[in-house]
Design a protein around this motif. Structure first.
Motif, PDB file in Angstrom:
ATOM      1  N   VAL A 133       0.864  -1.185   0.000  1.00 17.68           N
ATOM      2  CA  VAL A 133       0.000   0.000   0.000  1.00 17.68           C
ATOM      3  C   VAL A 133       0.898   1.230   0.000  1.00 17.68           C
ATOM      4  CG1 VAL A 133      -1.863  -1.184   1.226  1.00 17.68           C
ATOM      5  CG2 VAL A 133      -0.145   0.090   2.515  1.00 17.68           C
ATOM      6  N   VAL A 134       0.288   2.386  -0.224  1.00 19.89           N
ATOM      7  CA  VAL A 134       1.051   3.639  -0.313  1.00 19.89           C
ATOM      8  C   VAL A 134       0.414   4.680   0.594  1.00 19.89           C
ATOM      9  CG1 VAL A 134       1.642   5.571  -1.827  1.00 19.89           C
ATOM     10  CG2 VAL A 134       1.940   3.225  -2.630  1.00 19.89           C
ATOM     11  N   ALA A 135       1.266   5.440   1.286  1.00 18.56           N
ATOM     12  CA  ALA A 135       0.810   6.566   2.111  1.00 18.56           C
ATOM     13  C   ALA A 135       1.547   7.819   1.678  1.00 18.56           C
ATOM     14  CB  ALA A 135       1.094   6.285   3.591  1.00 18.56           C
ATOM     15  N   VAL A 136       0.847   8.954   1.718  1.00 19.62           N
ATOM     16  CA  VAL A 136       1.452  10.236   1.359  1.00 19.62           C
ATOM     17  C   VAL A 136       0.881  11.318   2.258  1.00 19.62           C
ATOM     18  CG1 VAL A 136      -0.262  10.697  -0.448  1.00 19.62           C
ATOM     19  CG2 VAL A 136       1.958  11.827  -0.546  1.00 19.62           C
ATOM     20  N   GLY A 137       1.731  12.248   2.684  1.00 19.29           N
ATOM     21  CA  GLY A 137       1.277  13.378   3.498  1.00 19.29           C
ATOM     22  C   GLY A 137       1.063  14.620   2.647  1.00 19.29           C
ATOM     23  N   GLY A 138       0.753  15.717   3.315  1.00 16.83           N
ATOM     24  CA  GLY A 138       0.557  16.975   2.602  1.00 16.83           C
ATOM     25  C   GLY A 138      -0.721  17.040   1.804  1.00 16.83           C
ATOM     26  N   VAL A 139      -1.704  16.217   2.161  1.00 10.88           N
ATOM     27  CA  VAL A 139      -2.976  16.206   1.440  1.00 10.88           C
ATOM     28  C   VAL A 139      -3.957  17.147   2.139  1.00 10.88           C
ATOM     29  CG1 VAL A 139      -4.892  14.783   0.626  1.00 10.88           C
ATOM     30  CG2 VAL A 139      -2.576  13.838   0.701  1.00 10.88           C
ATOM     31  N   PRO A 140      -4.526  18.135   1.444  1.00 10.47           N
ATOM     32  CA  PRO A 140      -5.463  19.055   2.097  1.00 10.47           C
ATOM     33  C   PRO A 140      -6.669  18.315   2.659  1.00 10.47           C
ATOM     34  CG  PRO A 140      -4.810  19.864  -0.079  1.00 10.47           C
ATOM     35  CD  PRO A 140      -4.310  18.458   0.028  1.00 10.47           C
ATOM     36  N   GLY A 141      -7.060  18.703   3.874  1.00 13.89           N
ATOM     37  CA  GLY A 141      -8.219  18.077   4.502  1.00 13.89           C
ATOM     38  C   GLY A 141      -9.375  19.029   4.705  1.00 13.89           C
ATOM     39  N   ASP A 142      -9.268  20.225   4.103  1.00 16.57           N
ATOM     40  CA  ASP A 142     -10.283  21.246   4.345  1.00 16.57           C
ATOM     41  C   ASP A 142     -11.226  21.455   3.166  1.00 16.57           C
ATOM     42  OD1 ASP A 142      -8.398  22.272   2.632  1.00 16.57           O
ATOM     43  OD2 ASP A 142      -8.195  24.219   3.641  1.00 16.57           O
ATOM     44  N   ARG A 143     -11.122  20.590   2.149  1.00 12.97           N
ATOM     45  CA  ARG A 143     -11.983  20.766   0.977  1.00 12.97           C
ATOM     46  C   ARG A 143     -12.017  19.469   0.171  1.00 12.97           C
ATOM     47  NH1 ARG A 143      -7.061  23.078  -0.102  1.00 12.97           N
ATOM     48  NH2 ARG A 143      -6.004  22.467  -2.046  1.00 12.97           N
ATOM     49  N   PRO A 144     -13.066  19.271  -0.625  1.00 13.75           N
ATOM     50  CA  PRO A 144     -13.085  18.104  -1.522  1.00 13.75           C
ATOM     51  C   PRO A 144     -11.973  18.230  -2.561  1.00 13.75           C
ATOM     52  CG  PRO A 144     -15.283  19.040  -1.275  1.00 13.75           C
ATOM     53  CD  PRO A 144     -14.328  20.034  -0.676  1.00 13.75           C
ATOM     54  N   LEU A 145     -11.420  17.106  -2.949  1.00 19.11           N
ATOM     55  CA  LEU A 145     -10.347  17.090  -3.945  1.00 19.11           C
ATOM     56  C   LEU A 145     -10.864  16.507  -5.259  1.00 19.11           C
ATOM     57  CD1 LEU A 145      -7.459  15.721  -1.704  1.00 19.11           C
ATOM     58  CD2 LEU A 145      -7.967  18.106  -2.254  1.00 19.11           C
ATOM     59  N   PRO A 146     -10.538  17.141  -6.389  1.00 17.44           N
ATOM     60  CA  PRO A 146     -10.974  16.588  -7.675  1.00 17.44           C
ATOM     61  C   PRO A 146     -10.218  15.310  -8.012  1.00 17.44           C
ATOM     62  CG  PRO A 146      -9.544  18.491  -8.018  1.00 17.44           C
ATOM     63  CD  PRO A 146      -9.806  18.411  -6.542  1.00 17.44           C
ATOM     64  N   VAL A 147     -10.925  14.390  -8.644  1.00 14.60           N
ATOM     65  CA  VAL A 147     -10.331  13.131  -9.094  1.00 14.60           C
ATOM     66  C   VAL A 147     -10.509  13.051 -10.602  1.00 14.60           C
ATOM     67  CG1 VAL A 147     -10.374  10.618  -8.906  1.00 14.60           C
ATOM     68  CG2 VAL A 147     -10.885  12.033  -6.896  1.00 14.60           C
ATOM     69  N   LEU A 148      -9.414  12.866 -11.312  1.00 14.08           N
ATOM     70  CA  LEU A 148      -9.439  12.757 -12.767  1.00 14.08           C
ATOM     71  C   LEU A 148      -9.034  11.343 -13.159  1.00 14.08           C
ATOM     72  CD1 LEU A 148      -7.628  16.107 -13.702  1.00 14.08           C
ATOM     73  CD2 LEU A 148     -10.072  15.704 -13.338  1.00 14.08           C
ATOM     74  N   ALA A 149      -9.633  10.840 -14.215  1.00 16.66           N
ATOM     75  CA  ALA A 149      -9.292   9.502 -14.680  1.00 16.66           C
ATOM     76  C   ALA A 149      -9.314   9.477 -16.196  1.00 16.66           C
ATOM     77  CB  ALA A 149     -10.274   8.475 -14.121  1.00 16.66           C
ATOM     78  N   SER A 150      -8.499   8.624 -16.773  1.00 14.77           N
ATOM     79  CA  SER A 150      -8.449   8.486 -18.225  1.00 14.77           C
ATOM     80  C   SER A 150      -8.545   7.020 -18.596  1.00 14.77           C
ATOM     81  CB  SER A 150      -7.147   9.087 -18.777  1.00 14.77           C
ATOM     82  OG  SER A 150      -6.017   8.480 -18.171  1.00 14.77           O
ATOM     83  N   ARG A 151      -9.082   6.769 -19.774  1.00 15.21           N
ATOM     84  CA  ARG A 151      -9.235   5.400 -20.259  1.00 15.21           C
ATOM     85  C   ARG A 151      -8.378   5.187 -21.504  1.00 15.21           C
ATOM     86  NH1 ARG A 151     -13.702   2.599 -18.110  1.00 15.21           N
ATOM     87  NH2 ARG A 151     -15.356   3.867 -17.181  1.00 15.21           N
ATOM     88  N   PHE A 152      -8.152   3.909 -21.815  1.00 13.38           N
ATOM     89  CA  PHE A 152      -7.478   3.572 -23.063  1.00 13.38           C
ATOM     90  C   PHE A 152      -8.160   2.349 -23.653  1.00 13.38           C
ATOM     91  CE2 PHE A 152      -5.646   0.663 -20.097  1.00 13.38           C
ATOM     92  CZ  PHE A 152      -5.193  -0.430 -20.819  1.00 13.38           C
ATOM     93  N   GLY A 153      -8.074   2.215 -24.966  1.00 12.18           N
ATOM     94  CA  GLY A 153      -8.631   1.054 -25.632  1.00 12.18           C
ATOM     95  C   GLY A 153      -7.652  -0.095 -25.568  1.00 12.18           C
ATOM     96  N   SER A 154      -8.066  -1.222 -24.976  1.00  8.85           N
ATOM     97  CA  SER A 154      -7.140  -2.337 -24.776  1.00  8.85           C
ATOM     98  C   SER A 154      -6.909  -3.136 -26.051  1.00  8.85           C
ATOM     99  CB  SER A 154      -7.680  -3.257 -23.678  1.00  8.85           C
ATOM    100  OG  SER A 154      -8.943  -3.772 -24.047  1.00  8.85           O
ATOM    101  N   GLY A 155      -7.852  -3.034 -26.997  1.00  5.51           N
ATOM    102  CA  GLY A 155      -7.689  -3.770 -28.245  1.00  5.51           C
ATOM    103  C   GLY A 155      -7.936  -5.257 -28.132  1.00  5.51           C
ATOM    104  N   ASP A 156      -8.462  -5.710 -26.994  1.00  4.00           N
ATOM    105  CA  ASP A 156      -8.688  -7.149 -26.814  1.00  4.00           C
ATOM    106  C   ASP A 156     -10.169  -7.496 -26.755  1.00  4.00           C
ATOM    107  OD1 ASP A 156      -9.392  -6.068 -24.403  1.00  4.00           O
ATOM    108  OD2 ASP A 156      -7.942  -7.189 -23.198  1.00  4.00           O
ATOM    109  N   GLY A 157     -10.992  -6.541 -27.198  1.00  2.00           N
ATOM    110  CA  GLY A 157     -12.422  -6.783 -27.207  1.00  2.00           C
ATOM    111  C   GLY A 157     -13.109  -6.532 -25.887  1.00  2.00           C
ATOM    112  N   MET A 158     -12.349  -6.134 -24.852  1.00  2.00           N
ATOM    113  CA  MET A 158     -12.918  -5.890 -23.537  1.00  2.00           C
ATOM    114  C   MET A 158     -13.439  -4.466 -23.386  1.00  2.00           C
ATOM    115  SD  MET A 158     -12.682  -8.760 -21.977  1.00  2.00           S
ATOM    116  CE  MET A 158     -12.947  -8.305 -20.260  1.00  2.00           C
ATOM    117  N   GLY A 159     -13.186  -3.609 -24.369  1.00  2.00           N
ATOM    118  CA  GLY A 159     -13.642  -2.222 -24.273  1.00  2.00           C
ATOM    119  C   GLY A 159     -12.644  -1.353 -23.540  1.00  2.00           C
ATOM    120  N   PRO A 160     -12.946  -0.054 -23.392  1.00  2.00           N
ATOM    121  CA  PRO A 160     -12.020   0.870 -22.722  1.00  2.00           C
ATOM    122  C   PRO A 160     -11.793   0.478 -21.260  1.00  2.00           C
ATOM    123  CG  PRO A 160     -13.726   2.062 -23.936  1.00  2.00           C
ATOM    124  CD  PRO A 160     -14.141   0.629 -23.901  1.00  2.00           C
ATOM    125  N   ARG A 161     -10.564   0.699 -20.789  1.00  2.00           N
ATOM    126  CA  ARG A 161     -10.221   0.434 -19.403  1.00  2.00           C
ATOM    127  C   ARG A 161      -9.524   1.662 -18.833  1.00  2.00           C
ATOM    128  NH1 ARG A 161      -7.492  -5.620 -19.720  1.00  2.00           N
ATOM    129  NH2 ARG A 161      -9.227  -6.676 -20.749  1.00  2.00           N
TER     130      ARG A 161
END
Length: 322
Positions: free
Chosen positions: A116-144
């Motif tokens: 597992v991973v731990a990191v400090g310095g994370v703001p705790g006074d507001r919601p944080l945006p989460v961004l995600a990206s997908r890619f086409g696997s090319g194996d018929g399973m669709g974007p991941r």
């Protein structure tokens, strides 16, 4: 998260939770030892030894402790390093592992062998945006998912550091505040209720036998069962379904779902096109997301600004680590 000890010693976790029912193996787990790497060359020695991330070696079975110490001494002698292993007086609780790792600049450690991973310095006074990206696997399973990133600021990125790896079981990863995790209930219902769900080739036959309606949960079309039952009643129905399955040889899957924090977030995951959900514990909001790649070990990195402050923490899913 069912393995999380919080402020308790990991020795207080029932080995049965780890899937261990052999008495000798259970005794090995309960009698495990944590070692701190000490001495002038501790950092270099721990890094070169390469058994675990960081300068503390966790959860070493008692029967392996002497052998590990010997191997470490041989490593230091061969490399000309002044360092040694010192057994800690007690097992280091998981919450303390987080705080120590975060205070040292962030990085990885193990929880019963799972990275597992731990990191400090994370703001705790507001919601944080989460961004995600997908890619086409090319194996018929669709974007991941290619990457999921939790952003702390919009400052320009001056550098990127590798924090460690996160091990994923049951195809899902959790981002959360360590203090909030101390209140996490993985299997115990927070409201005394539970659901029973079932599906499969003989689901309609089972539904007729037990007068079971459609489950009615978003994202679970074709799933039948009952929601919001008292736990005792839900257990009875789940057992009855399993016995019917064994007696008739019919094919169904039965899922007993106590209304725990895990259930709360997975209910959203199943209903979400992005396969993600959140749960609030105290003042913290925790995020759970499916990897899109199933189980594996995935790299975690931090983007830093010019002052060294964390801009974002990123988990990459494009390529699992062998």
């Amino acid at each position: 998260m069912g393995l999380w000890s919080g402020e308790r010693s990991p020795a207080q976790i029932d080995p049965a939770v780890l899937g261990i029912d052999d008495p000798e193996l259970a005794a090995e787990v309960l009698g495990s030892v944590d070692f701190a790497v000490t001495g002038p060359d501790a950092s270099a020695a721990a890094r070169g030894f390469g058994r675990q991330p960081g300068a503390v070696l966790h959860d070493i079975p008692a029967s392996k402790a002497a052998e590990l110490s010997r191997m470490f001494d041989e490593h230091c002698l061969a490399e000309g390093l002044d360092a040694r292993l010192e057994a800690l007086p007690g097992r280091e609780p998981h919450a303390r592992r987080v705080r120590r790792t975060a205070a040292g600049g962030g990085g990885g450690f193990l929880i019963f062998g799972v990275p597992v991973v731990a990191v400090g310095g994370v703001p705790g006074d507001r919601p944080l945006p989460v961004l995600a990206s997908r890619f086409g696997s090319g194996d018929g399973m669709g974007p991941r998912w290619s990457e999921i990133s939790v952003r702390m600021s919009e400052a320009p990125v001056a550098s990127t550091v590798r924090l460690g790896d996160v091990g994923v079981d049951w195809a899902r990863v959790l981002f959360g505040d360590a203090d909030a995790l101390d209140e996490w209930q993985h299997d115990e219902p927070v409201d005394g209720l539970a659901d029973v769900a079932f599906w499969g080739a003989a689901a309609q036959e089972a539904a007729a036998a037990f007068a079971a309606p459609p489950l009615g949960e978003p994202g679970e079309e074709g799933v039948l069962g009952w929601t919001g039952l008292p736990v005792a009643e839900a257990v009875e129905k789940a057992i009855a379904l399993e016995r019917w399955k064994e007696r008739t040889g019919r094919r169904i899957m039965v899922d007993f779902r106590p209304h725990s924090h895990h259930w709360q977030v997975m209910r959203q995951v199943r209903a979400s096109a992005g396969e993600a959900g959140t749960v609030d514990i105290g003042d913290a909001r925790l995020l759970c997301a499916m990897t899109g790649r199933g189980d594996g070990v995935f790299p975690v990195s931090a983007d830093l600004d010019a002052s060294g402050a964390v801009v974002a923490v990123r988990v990459g899913f494009a390529d699992a680590i062998e």
